[in-house]
Enzyme design. Structure first.
Site, mmCIF file in Angstrom:
data_model
loop_
_atom_site.group_PDB
_atom_site.id
_atom_site.type_symbol
_atom_site.label_atom_id
_atom_site.label_comp_id
_atom_site.label_asym_id
_atom_site.label_seq_id
_atom_site.Cartn_x
_atom_site.Cartn_y
_atom_site.Cartn_z
ATOM 1 N N GLY A 175 0.823 -1.253 0.075
ATOM 2 C CA GLY A 175 -0.024 0.013 0.148
ATOM 3 C C GLY A 175 0.787 1.346 -0.023
ATOM 4 N N GLY B 269 5.747 4.130 -8.715
ATOM 5 C CA GLY B 269 6.524 2.952 -8.990
ATOM 6 C C GLY B 269 5.327 1.681 -8.874
ATOM 7 N N HIS B 270 4.317 1.942 -7.950
ATOM 8 C CA HIS B 270 3.318 0.746 -8.076
ATOM 9 C C HIS B 270 2.462 0.783 -9.045
ATOM 10 C CE1 HIS B 270 4.108 1.273 -3.361
ATOM 11 N NE2 HIS B 270 4.352 -0.046 -3.686
ATOM 12 N N ASP C 24 13.285 -3.464 -5.258
ATOM 13 C CA ASP C 24 13.776 -4.630 -4.534
ATOM 14 C C ASP C 24 14.449 -5.775 -5.195
ATOM 15 O OD1 ASP C 24 12.372 -3.332 -1.861
ATOM 16 O OD2 ASP C 24 10.313 -3.763 -3.268
#
Lengths: 292, 292
Positions: A31, A36-37, A150
């Site tokens: 969330g 980026g999301h 990541d």
């Protein structure tokens, strides 16, 4: 867009969607969605008929003294953003829903989880692998989308999917950065104005490392030393690790091979906030450039 | 019936079968098929359109000094048997196919894996959970069929499926016994004639425990003592464990509750061969019988 809070409701949706012959893309997140999301979401939208964004701050991947409690949460804000970007479903279960009493099963990848972020966050990747396995089994996606931000998580999840023969493909989407180079992260919201400025040393150090490799430097100790120096100039920064890795096992070597890719990765504390960033360098580009 | 040796070929079959809208039943085995396996296969046949029998002697679930090398293997014999009973596919991969170089992911259930068989076979259930997860991901069955013979394995796998939200149901099929009471097991093939006779103490001890409960005995120490005595009369037998457990966590209690089910389970060495057996007793049946 549907907001689903329970496993029972999600299962119904998955069965209907599969029966209708539609492909499913999953974007697993914690969330506090940012560009980026959204870049993951757009990539999923391009590749799959239906896109599920999961929003779950997973307690299992936080260690003691980490920021599980403080992690920013705002489902209303996230729903608005995800809907605008074309998500079909937000799956936002409670902790109780994901880890009911008596929960006792974990998924673990050995080796590559013990270095880099894994070294300073023991148990982190066990938590990641366990929750991602659950999400894969629940959503049954054809493709799942993860951010290159990541980098170690990507390597770990690819290994897990391959080792356990999970029936989906992992799609990796490039890091999205602010105009000045800072990699987007939900944790950037923790930074004071001064820390935000200082946080530029992460991408700056990566560029320095990158350039050294492109100029022909092959000794990782020298490359890391140069990266370290630029970070140490920033008073608020404290290095957790700087690593230069090769291959899908994220092996660290004294000397880079003549070709292939090197992952330059680092974690740096800006005050109390731990930030990570990385870049992948195509090693022999440098040599080619010298010949050109 | 198809005999499939590679993951690539299996994947093709699974995609075709799913696209044709057919349900899949999986019977995971280590081969050397006997009536116990065939009862699983017949149950699968009744409940699913297509039945896959996997045959894989899984090195990961054998400990040092256990019988991995000696475990009986005969794919020709097993294929004949499975075909006769109506299997559609035998999936018999090599070790290399299931655990290629660099394999490093495991699935673990804590707690219930540490007692009973888990206590004398550390790592056994980690091996079972890992291979079963792989088989589930590869075959993508609607239902998977396991024998009650391996009672703890059933409990562990049910927990794993529930915890990780695996999208299938676990079906448990009763123990199949020889006419004289010996539970069928591929390991019975190790027994000498004398050991085979002596092995009757396992089912005999279970019947004694069962009867004590039905007669109203609630102290597990007394029940276990009586079971122990009958086994000790057999010179070739050496007890590994006798356990009386309650609930899906397989908890051992001093005293049985007034109702519910109790699992009586034991492992006994007959010479070098470790045999297991169990029975589930409905505790309040005894009381009811006394009232009748």
């Amino acid at each position: 867009m549907k907001v689903i809070r329970t496993i029972a409701e999600l299962k119904e949706w998955v069965i209907e969607t599969k029966q209708a012959g539609r492909t499913i893309g999953l974007v697993p997140t914690m969330g506090w969605l940012h560009e980026g999301h959204f870049s993951l979401l757009r990539e999923a939208k391009k590749n799959c008929n239906q896109v599920v964004v999961s929003i779950f701050v997973n307690p299992l991947q936080f260690g003691q003294g980490e920021d599980y409690e403080e992690y920013p949460r705002d489902l209303t804000r996230d729903s608005r953003g995800a809907e605008k970007e074309g998500a079909d479903v937000i799956f936002a279960p409670s902790v109780q829903e994901m880890y009911p009493r008596g929960f006792k099963t974990t998924v673990e990848v050995k080796g590559i989880t013990e270095k880099l972020c894994g070294a300073s966050r023991p148990g982190h990747f066990l938590g990641v692998c366990t929750v991602v396995t659950k999400l894969f089994n629940l959503v049954q996606p054809d493709k799942a989308f993860f951010g290159q931000k990541d980098a170690q998580q990507v390597a770990v999840i690819k290994t897990m999917v391959e080792d356990l023969n999970m029936p989906l493909s992992i799609e990796v989407v490039p890091i999205v950065r602010e105009a000045d180079g800072l990699a987007l992260s939900s944790r950037n919201s923790y930074l004071s104005q001064e820390e935000r400025k200082g946080a530029l040393v992460l991408s700056k150090a990566l560029r320095i490392g990158e350039n050294l490799i492109l100029q022909g430097e092959r000794k990782t100790s020298i490359i890391k030393k140069n990266m370290e120096e630029v970070i140490k100039e920033e008073r608020l920064a404290k290095i957790d690790y700087i690593a230069i890795c090769i291959g899908k096992e994220l092996e660290e070597a004294e000397e880079l091979p003549p070709s292939g890719e090197a992952l330059l990765a680092l974690a740096v504390y800006m005050g109390k906030t731990r930030l990570i960033d990385n870049t992948v360098v195509c090693i022999d580009n440098g040599n080619k450039r010298l010949i050109d």
